[in-house]
Design a protein around this motif. Structure first.
Motif, PDB file in Angstrom:
ATOM      1  N   UNK A 114      -2.793   1.709  11.873  1.00 23.04           N
ATOM      2  CA  UNK A 114      -2.025   1.714  10.624  1.00 23.04           C
ATOM      3  C   UNK A 114      -2.650   2.582   9.546  1.00 23.04           C
ATOM      4  N   UNK A 115      -3.516   3.495   9.919  1.00 22.98           N
ATOM      5  CA  UNK A 115      -4.191   4.354   8.939  1.00 22.98           C
ATOM      6  C   UNK A 115      -3.185   5.216   8.177  1.00 22.98           C
ATOM      7  N   UNK A 116      -3.469   5.395   6.885  1.00 23.56           N
ATOM      8  CA  UNK A 116      -2.644   6.226   6.013  1.00 23.56           C
ATOM      9  C   UNK A 116      -3.551   7.272   5.366  1.00 23.56           C
ATOM     10  N   UNK A 117      -3.176   8.511   5.468  1.00 25.54           N
ATOM     11  CA  UNK A 117      -3.982   9.597   4.896  1.00 25.54           C
ATOM     12  C   UNK A 117      -4.227   9.355   3.408  1.00 25.54           C
ATOM     13  N   UNK A 118      -5.505   9.336   3.029  1.00 18.44           N
ATOM     14  CA  UNK A 118      -5.867   9.221   1.622  1.00 18.44           C
ATOM     15  C   UNK A 118      -5.841   7.825   1.043  1.00 18.44           C
ATOM     16  N   UNK A 119      -5.603   6.798   1.865  1.00 19.69           N
ATOM     17  CA  UNK A 119      -5.499   5.458   1.297  1.00 19.69           C
ATOM     18  C   UNK A 119      -6.860   4.851   0.992  1.00 19.69           C
ATOM     19  N   UNK A 120      -7.818   5.047   1.887  1.00 15.82           N
ATOM     20  CA  UNK A 120      -9.167   4.531   1.656  1.00 15.82           C
ATOM     21  C   UNK A 120     -10.132   5.711   1.560  1.00 15.82           C
ATOM     22  N   UNK A 121     -10.916   5.769   0.484  1.00 18.33           N
ATOM     23  CA  UNK A 121     -11.751   6.954   0.243  1.00 18.33           C
ATOM     24  C   UNK A 121     -12.811   7.204   1.300  1.00 18.33           C
ATOM     25  N   UNK A 122     -13.322   6.147   1.936  1.00 24.85           N
ATOM     26  CA  UNK A 122     -14.416   6.330   2.886  1.00 24.85           C
ATOM     27  C   UNK A 122     -13.923   6.584   4.309  1.00 24.85           C
ATOM     28  N   UNK A 145       1.202   6.337  13.121  1.00 23.36           N
ATOM     29  CA  UNK A 145       2.647   6.448  12.860  1.00 23.36           C
ATOM     30  C   UNK A 145       3.031   6.589  11.399  1.00 23.36           C
ATOM     31  N   UNK A 146       2.245   6.014  10.491  1.00 21.29           N
ATOM     32  CA  UNK A 146       2.621   6.033   9.079  1.00 21.29           C
ATOM     33  C   UNK A 146       2.360   7.384   8.413  1.00 21.29           C
ATOM     34  N   UNK A 147       1.465   8.177   8.988  1.00 16.57           N
ATOM     35  CA  UNK A 147       1.157   9.494   8.412  1.00 16.57           C
ATOM     36  C   UNK A 147       1.272  10.617   9.436  1.00 16.57           C
ATOM     37  N   UNK A 148       1.901  10.341  10.557  1.00 17.96           N
ATOM     38  CA  UNK A 148       1.907  11.287  11.685  1.00 17.96           C
ATOM     39  C   UNK A 148       2.445  12.667  11.317  1.00 17.96           C
ATOM     40  N   UNK A 173      -2.726   6.074  -2.100  1.00 18.94           N
ATOM     41  CA  UNK A 173      -3.009   4.640  -2.257  1.00 18.94           C
ATOM     42  C   UNK A 173      -1.806   3.843  -2.746  1.00 18.94           C
ATOM     43  N   UNK A 174      -0.719   4.510  -3.075  1.00 19.00           N
ATOM     44  CA  UNK A 174       0.472   3.798  -3.549  1.00 19.00           C
ATOM     45  C   UNK A 174       1.047   2.923  -2.444  1.00 19.00           C
ATOM     46  N   UNK A 175       1.432   1.711  -2.786  1.00 18.04           N
ATOM     47  CA  UNK A 175       1.917   0.754  -1.787  1.00 18.04           C
ATOM     48  C   UNK A 175       3.442   0.625  -1.776  1.00 18.04           C
ATOM     49  N   UNK A 176       4.127   1.261  -2.734  1.00 19.52           N
ATOM     50  CA  UNK A 176       5.577   1.084  -2.853  1.00 19.52           C
ATOM     51  C   UNK A 176       6.329   1.430  -1.570  1.00 19.52           C
TER      52      UNK A 176
END
Length: 309
Positions: A114-122, A145-148, A173-176
């Motif tokens: 479920x990784x999203x590009x740029x969501x977690x800085x580390x 899939x969320x940032x493919x 990081x936006x969750x909307x």
């Protein structure tokens, strides 16, 4: 029909990643890796996870305790720690690498997260995502899939097993967007955005970091104990006190006969001596400090002894 092995964190993003694939007719096998620092509630009752997976329309899934492997990276993470004792990048590499070993056994075609590009800085910037893929040796078989659409096409996309056009391009990081997807798919219980790792908790994370820096005993049992109670870490001494009846019982179950345990003859916490050989009177005074009922009995003239369990 393709089959994906989904790293399931209990968070919203991994849940949505599974739904993105499921809507394409791909079978999703959720795997939950657990240690005392995350997912440990499934240790005693994995059936909760299996039932949850089925209710979501996924396969039954797996719950795997990876504590021994995890402690090795926790002691010396190649990519360091986050704010406290969280080795986020090394942790993700370990889980993806272990997932790869399960593909053949489970008949799965690729790994999904479920990784999203740029969501977690580390651990979720572009460089980190590439590092995970490289170090875990999953080039081409790790699909996010969320940032493919923002990333290089994977083998299942190129071979037509997954329709790239139906994957997403989320970033930041936006969750909307995730909340809108959850509403669209009728997901009523929205998991919190936090990762659920106790090593990011200021109190527990700082405690674990102290143990690591001072090269104290870090084992399967002490890892569990680090998530419980009050800890007294002084030179050549490590004592743990339970904070309530539930913790007292849990500490006794974890320790069995490995470390000395003490209680007062009146109502008190359980004291576990992990390191050191303190006098019984020291343990008694420490227990009295956190045992108001025992102090009251003592003030009324009753004897209060320190008993080794």
């Amino acid at each position: 029909m393709g089959k994906a092995l989904l790293l399931f964190s209990d968070g919203l993003d991994s849940l949505l990643a599974g739904f993105v694939l499921k809507t394409q007719g791909i079978k999703v096998i959720p795997v939950k890796f657990i240690t005392p620092f995350f997912g440990w509630k499934y240790k005693k009752n994995p059936e909760i996870f299996y039932q949850k997976s089925l209710e979501l329309g996924f396969e039954k899934g797996l719950v795997l305790d990876i504590t021994e492997e995890y402690l090795q990276i926790l002691k010396k993470p190649r990519y360091g720690y986050g704010d406290f004792a969280n080795p986020c990048l090394d942790c993700k590499i370990l889980m993806v690498r272990l997932a790869k070993t399960l593909l053949s056994e489970l008949g799965a075609d690729f790994i999904a997260t479920g990784e999203v590009v740029g969501q977690r800085p580390m651990s979720q910037n572009r460089q980190a995502l590439e590092t995970i893929e490289r170090d875990a040796e999953v080039k081409g078989i790790l699909l996010r899939p969320l940032s493919a659409k923002l990333l290089e096409p994977t083998i299942p996309e190129r071979e037509g097993l997954v329709d790239r056009e139906k994957l997403l391009d989320l970033q930041g990081r936006q969750r909307k967007p995730q909340l809108e997807l959850a509403k669209k798919w009728g997901i009523k219980e929205i998991p919190t955005p936090a990762g659920g790792c106790l090593l990011t908790d200021p109190q527990i994370g700082s405690r674990v970091l102290k143990v690591l820096k001072e090269k104290r005993l870090l084992t399967y049992k002490t890892a569990q104990l680090l998530c419980l109670g009050r800890h007294f870490l002084e030179e050549n001494l490590w004592v743990i006190l339970g904070r309530n009846q539930e913790e007292n019982q849990t500490i006794q179950e974890i320790v069995e006969k490995e470390f000395p345990l003490y209680m007062l003859s009146q109502s008190s916490p359980v004291a576990c001596v992990v390191e050191g050989n303190p006098p019984v009177e020291f343990i008694r005074e420490l227990l009295l400090k956190y045992a108001p009922k025992a102090r009251k009995r003592l003030a009324e003239g009753e004897a209060v002894e320190c008993i080794k369990l």
